[in-house]
Motif scaffolding. Structure first.
Motif, mmCIF file in Angstrom:
data_model
loop_
_atom_site.group_PDB
_atom_site.id
_atom_site.type_symbol
_atom_site.label_atom_id
_atom_site.label_comp_id
_atom_site.label_asym_id
_atom_site.label_seq_id
_atom_site.Cartn_x
_atom_site.Cartn_y
_atom_site.Cartn_z
ATOM 1 N N TYR A 7 42.149 46.218 35.987
ATOM 2 C CA TYR A 7 41.090 45.241 36.239
ATOM 3 C C TYR A 7 39.783 45.741 35.653
ATOM 4 N N ASN A 16 36.256 36.397 38.139
ATOM 5 C CA ASN A 16 37.241 37.413 37.744
ATOM 6 C C ASN A 16 37.641 38.271 38.931
ATOM 7 N N HIS A 20 41.348 38.767 40.382
ATOM 8 C CA HIS A 20 41.914 40.097 40.617
ATOM 9 C C HIS A 20 42.481 40.207 42.039
ATOM 10 N N ASP A 36 46.710 49.382 41.855
ATOM 11 C CA ASP A 36 45.531 48.595 41.510
ATOM 12 C C ASP A 36 44.464 49.502 40.899
ATOM 13 N N ASP A 38 41.113 49.535 39.347
ATOM 14 C CA ASP A 38 39.836 48.866 39.112
ATOM 15 C C ASP A 38 38.982 49.843 38.306
ATOM 16 N N SER A 82 43.631 42.151 33.968
ATOM 17 C CA SER A 82 42.736 41.156 34.540
ATOM 18 C C SER A 82 41.338 41.471 34.038
#
Length: 193
Positions: A7, A16, A20, A36, A38, A82
């Motif tokens: 992400y 966005n 996500h 995940d 980020d 993403s």
């Protein structure tokens, strides 16, 4: 399936960010193990250093600065990106991830001077993105992010792996309905991932 979600957006209140959260929620609800990542929250440094570039073709070792990210990428069986499209390209932080983590010996190996794809553990790829401009303007510019996902990533992962590219164009003119419709499309794709 173990899925790495990459992400790349700095604002937690953005559309966005909502996409996500939806991606992670739906993949988790479908029973996947989600890693995940980020990139902004993890403060990923997108800059390829001089030292890293000089050692680019050397064998990887555990003290490489990006080793934790390499380990996560190599453990993945699915990959979901993403991100927003900015200036007809990936956000710098995501481009830097590709530059620093998709390395020789990781995403490809060199055989007789030619790159041979190496991420065959990844069996599915999806990209979820937004564009400020229209589909026409993106196409006029050659739509580099879509081409990279559909061509480069497709060739890097397991041969024949399905690759999806979901894009909401014209965000500058979007409406609550267009955003809801896109969220429903993304939810359906994640439910079936």
């Amino acid at each position: 399936m173990k899925i790495l979600v990459l992400y790349a957006h700095p604002v937690e209140t953005s559309f966005n960010a909502a996409l996500h959260r939806l991606i992670v929620e739906r993949l988790t609800a479908a029973g996947h193990e989600v890693d995940d990542c980020d990139l902004y929250a993890e403060d990923f440094d997108p800059r390829l250093s001089r030292t890293e570039r000089l050692a680019y073709h050397d064998d990887r070792c555990a003290n490489d600065p990006v080793d934790p990210y390499v380990t996560r990428l190599l453990a993945a069986e699915g990959l979901v990106l993403s991100f927003p499209v900015w200036n007809y390209g990936f956000p710098a932080i995501l481009k830097g991830f590709f530059d620093r983590v998709f390395l020789p010996g990781v995403s490809f190996t060199m055989v007789n001077g030619k790159a041979t794809p190496n991420l065959h553990s990844i069996r599915k790829v999806a990209a979820v993105t937004t564009y400020g401009g229209s589909w026409f303007r993106a196409a006029l510019m050659g739509n580099p992010p879509k081409r990279i996902v559909n061509r480069v990533l497709r060739l890097t992962v397991k041969p024949g792996a399905p690759v999806s590219y979901l894009a909401h164009y014209s965000m500058n003119l979007s409406t609550p309905r267009s955003r809801d419709d896109f969220m429903a499309k993304v939810a359906g794709k994640m439910d079936a991932f």
